[in-house]
Design a protein around this motif. Structure first.
Motif, PDB file in Angstrom:
ATOM      1  N   SER A   1       0.932  -1.300  -0.022  1.00 52.29           N
ATOM      2  CA  SER A   1      -0.005   0.002   0.076  1.00 52.29           C
ATOM      3  C   SER A   1       0.924   1.256  -0.011  1.00 52.29           C
ATOM      4  O   SER A   1       1.847   1.457   0.804  1.00 52.29           O
ATOM      5  CB  SER A   1      -0.712  -0.036   1.364  1.00 52.29           C
ATOM      6  OG  SER A   1      -1.513   1.286   1.235  1.00 52.29           O
ATOM      7  N   PRO A   2       0.573   2.241  -0.775  1.00 51.09           N
ATOM      8  CA  PRO A   2       1.200   3.385  -0.759  1.00 51.09           C
ATOM      9  C   PRO A   2       1.067   4.292   0.379  1.00 51.09           C
ATOM     10  O   PRO A   2       2.002   5.174   0.747  1.00 51.09           O
ATOM     11  CB  PRO A   2       0.774   4.356  -1.846  1.00 51.09           C
ATOM     12  CG  PRO A   2      -0.653   3.737  -2.321  1.00 51.09           C
ATOM     13  CD  PRO A   2      -0.447   2.299  -1.693  1.00 51.09           C
ATOM     14  N   THR A   3       0.246   4.000   1.399  1.00 48.94           N
ATOM     15  CA  THR A   3       0.198   4.439   2.694  1.00 48.94           C
ATOM     16  C   THR A   3       1.199   4.481   3.486  1.00 48.94           C
ATOM     17  O   THR A   3       1.554   5.082   4.441  1.00 48.94           O
ATOM     18  CB  THR A   3      -1.234   4.250   3.249  1.00 48.94           C
ATOM     19  OG1 THR A   3      -1.506   2.872   3.545  1.00 48.94           O
ATOM     20  CG2 THR A   3      -2.506   4.739   2.506  1.00 48.94           C
ATOM     21  N   TRP A   4       2.015   3.313   3.515  1.00 54.70           N
ATOM     22  CA  TRP A   4       3.179   2.948   4.253  1.00 54.70           C
ATOM     23  C   TRP A   4       4.251   4.260   4.163  1.00 54.70           C
ATOM     24  O   TRP A   4       5.100   4.254   5.038  1.00 54.70           O
ATOM     25  CB  TRP A   4       3.781   1.713   3.956  1.00 54.70           C
ATOM     26  CG  TRP A   4       2.976   0.585   4.357  1.00 54.70           C
ATOM     27  CD1 TRP A   4       2.234  -0.149   3.514  1.00 54.70           C
ATOM     28  CD2 TRP A   4       2.460   0.149   5.813  1.00 54.70           C
ATOM     29  NE1 TRP A   4       1.495  -1.279   4.184  1.00 54.70           N
ATOM     30  CE2 TRP A   4       1.888  -0.756   5.684  1.00 54.70           C
ATOM     31  CE3 TRP A   4       3.004   0.561   6.876  1.00 54.70           C
ATOM     32  CZ2 TRP A   4       1.332  -1.659   6.866  1.00 54.70           C
ATOM     33  CZ3 TRP A   4       2.484  -0.134   8.191  1.00 54.70           C
ATOM     34  CH2 TRP A   4       1.655  -1.061   7.757  1.00 54.70           C
TER      35      TRP A   4
ATOM     36  N   LEU B   1       3.743   7.094   4.261  1.00 54.61           N
ATOM     37  CA  LEU B   1       3.263   8.415   4.887  1.00 54.61           C
ATOM     38  C   LEU B   1       3.577   8.233   6.168  1.00 54.61           C
ATOM     39  O   LEU B   1       3.755   9.397   7.095  1.00 54.61           O
ATOM     40  CB  LEU B   1       1.643   8.377   5.027  1.00 54.61           C
ATOM     41  CG  LEU B   1       1.098   8.658   3.523  1.00 54.61           C
ATOM     42  CD1 LEU B   1      -0.548   8.577   3.703  1.00 54.61           C
ATOM     43  CD2 LEU B   1       1.592   9.908   3.007  1.00 54.61           C
ATOM     44  N   ILE B   2       4.237   7.219   6.785  1.00 51.23           N
ATOM     45  CA  ILE B   2       4.685   7.034   8.226  1.00 51.23           C
ATOM     46  C   ILE B   2       5.961   6.721   8.054  1.00 51.23           C
ATOM     47  O   ILE B   2       6.588   6.088   7.379  1.00 51.23           O
ATOM     48  CB  ILE B   2       4.003   5.917   8.947  1.00 51.23           C
ATOM     49  CG1 ILE B   2       4.188   4.690   8.565  1.00 51.23           C
ATOM     50  CG2 ILE B   2       2.382   6.415   9.263  1.00 51.23           C
ATOM     51  CD1 ILE B   2       3.475   3.587   9.296  1.00 51.23           C
ATOM     52  N   GLY B   3       7.013   6.963   9.294  1.00 50.57           N
ATOM     53  CA  GLY B   3       8.257   6.612   9.306  1.00 50.57           C
ATOM     54  C   GLY B   3       8.400   5.569  10.124  1.00 50.57           C
ATOM     55  O   GLY B   3       7.662   4.948  10.892  1.00 50.57           O
ATOM     56  N   ALA B   4       9.600   4.959   9.899  1.00 53.17           N
ATOM     57  CA  ALA B   4       9.937   3.834  10.557  1.00 53.17           C
ATOM     58  C   ALA B   4      10.503   4.047  11.960  1.00 53.17           C
ATOM     59  O   ALA B   4      11.211   5.064  12.069  1.00 53.17           O
ATOM     60  CB  ALA B   4      11.165   3.069   9.940  1.00 53.17           C
ATOM     61  N   PRO B   5       9.975   3.376  13.048  1.00 51.61           N
ATOM     62  CA  PRO B   5      10.453   3.924  14.349  1.00 51.61           C
ATOM     63  C   PRO B   5      11.764   3.616  14.804  1.00 51.61           C
ATOM     64  O   PRO B   5      12.327   4.323  15.409  1.00 51.61           O
ATOM     65  CB  PRO B   5       9.570   2.692  15.276  1.00 51.61           C
ATOM     66  CG  PRO B   5       8.768   2.055  14.320  1.00 51.61           C
ATOM     67  CD  PRO B   5       9.021   2.212  13.123  1.00 51.61           C
ATOM     68  N   TRP B   6      12.551   3.048  14.018  1.00 55.44           N
ATOM     69  CA  TRP B   6      14.087   2.721  14.414  1.00 55.44           C
ATOM     70  C   TRP B   6      14.679   3.623  13.460  1.00 55.44           C
ATOM     71  O   TRP B   6      16.043   4.026  13.929  1.00 55.44           O
ATOM     72  CB  TRP B   6      14.450   1.306  13.731  1.00 55.44           C
ATOM     73  CG  TRP B   6      14.308   1.221  12.303  1.00 55.44           C
ATOM     74  CD1 TRP B   6      14.841   1.416  11.188  1.00 55.44           C
ATOM     75  CD2 TRP B   6      13.090   0.156  11.730  1.00 55.44           C
ATOM     76  NE1 TRP B   6      14.221   1.032  10.098  1.00 55.44           N
ATOM     77  CE2 TRP B   6      12.999   0.280  10.267  1.00 55.44           C
ATOM     78  CE3 TRP B   6      11.784  -0.343  12.313  1.00 55.44           C
ATOM     79  CZ2 TRP B   6      12.076  -0.271   9.364  1.00 55.44           C
ATOM     80  CZ3 TRP B   6      11.033  -0.887  11.550  1.00 55.44           C
ATOM     81  CH2 TRP B   6      11.230  -0.825  10.348  1.00 55.44           C
ATOM     82  N   SER B   7      14.222   4.542  12.784  1.00 54.55           N
ATOM     83  CA  SER B   7      14.978   5.653  12.167  1.00 54.55           C
ATOM     84  C   SER B   7      14.853   6.705  12.947  1.00 54.55           C
ATOM     85  O   SER B   7      15.703   7.397  13.101  1.00 54.55           O
ATOM     86  CB  SER B   7      14.192   5.917  10.736  1.00 54.55           C
ATOM     87  OG  SER B   7      14.146   4.755   9.794  1.00 54.55           O
ATOM     88  N   LYS B   8      13.793   7.017  13.782  1.00 61.72           N
ATOM     89  CA  LYS B   8      13.794   8.089  14.766  1.00 61.72           C
ATOM     90  C   LYS B   8      14.672   7.805  15.957  1.00 61.72           C
ATOM     91  O   LYS B   8      15.633   8.602  16.424  1.00 61.72           O
ATOM     92  CB  LYS B   8      12.645   8.197  15.375  1.00 61.72           C
ATOM     93  CG  LYS B   8      11.410   8.523  14.362  1.00 61.72           C
ATOM     94  CD  LYS B   8       9.915   8.627  14.889  1.00 61.72           C
ATOM     95  CE  LYS B   8       9.040   8.869  13.760  1.00 61.72           C
ATOM     96  NZ  LYS B   8       7.535   8.835  14.398  1.00 61.72           N
ATOM     97  N   LYS B   9      14.934   6.607  16.376  1.00 55.81           N
ATOM     98  CA  LYS B   9      15.936   6.263  17.153  1.00 55.81           C
ATOM     99  C   LYS B   9      17.383   6.297  16.720  1.00 55.81           C
ATOM    100  O   LYS B   9      18.324   6.834  17.627  1.00 55.81           O
ATOM    101  CB  LYS B   9      15.640   4.720  17.808  1.00 55.81           C
ATOM    102  CG  LYS B   9      14.685   4.473  18.557  1.00 55.81           C
ATOM    103  CD  LYS B   9      14.327   3.072  18.827  1.00 55.81           C
ATOM    104  CE  LYS B   9      12.974   2.705  19.698  1.00 55.81           C
ATOM    105  NZ  LYS B   9      12.836   1.268  20.173  1.00 55.81           N
TER     106      LYS B   9
END
Length: 52
Positions: free
Chosen positions: A30-33, A35-43
């Motif tokens: 789905s192209p909606t993925w 729209l959100i970032g991966a949690p491990w990228s923020k860490k």
């Protein structure tokens, strides 16, 4: 028993597997993925800022 309009099951038998595979493909690709970032990228970003 009422069914939801977006429910495409049932997933039984040979034909059910094809429906299940199609639904999984639609969900995972789905192209909606995007729209959100991966949690491990923020860490990783916060950890890199802390070491500088």
């Amino acid at each position: 028993m009422k069914h939801k309009k977006d429910y495409s099951g049932p997933y039984h038998g040979y034909d059910g597997f094809a429906i299940f595979a199609r639904d999984m493909d639609l969900a995972l690709n789905s192209p909606t993925w995007g729209l959100i970032g991966a949690p491990w990228s923020k860490k990783a970003g916060a950890k890199a800022k802390a070491t500088v």
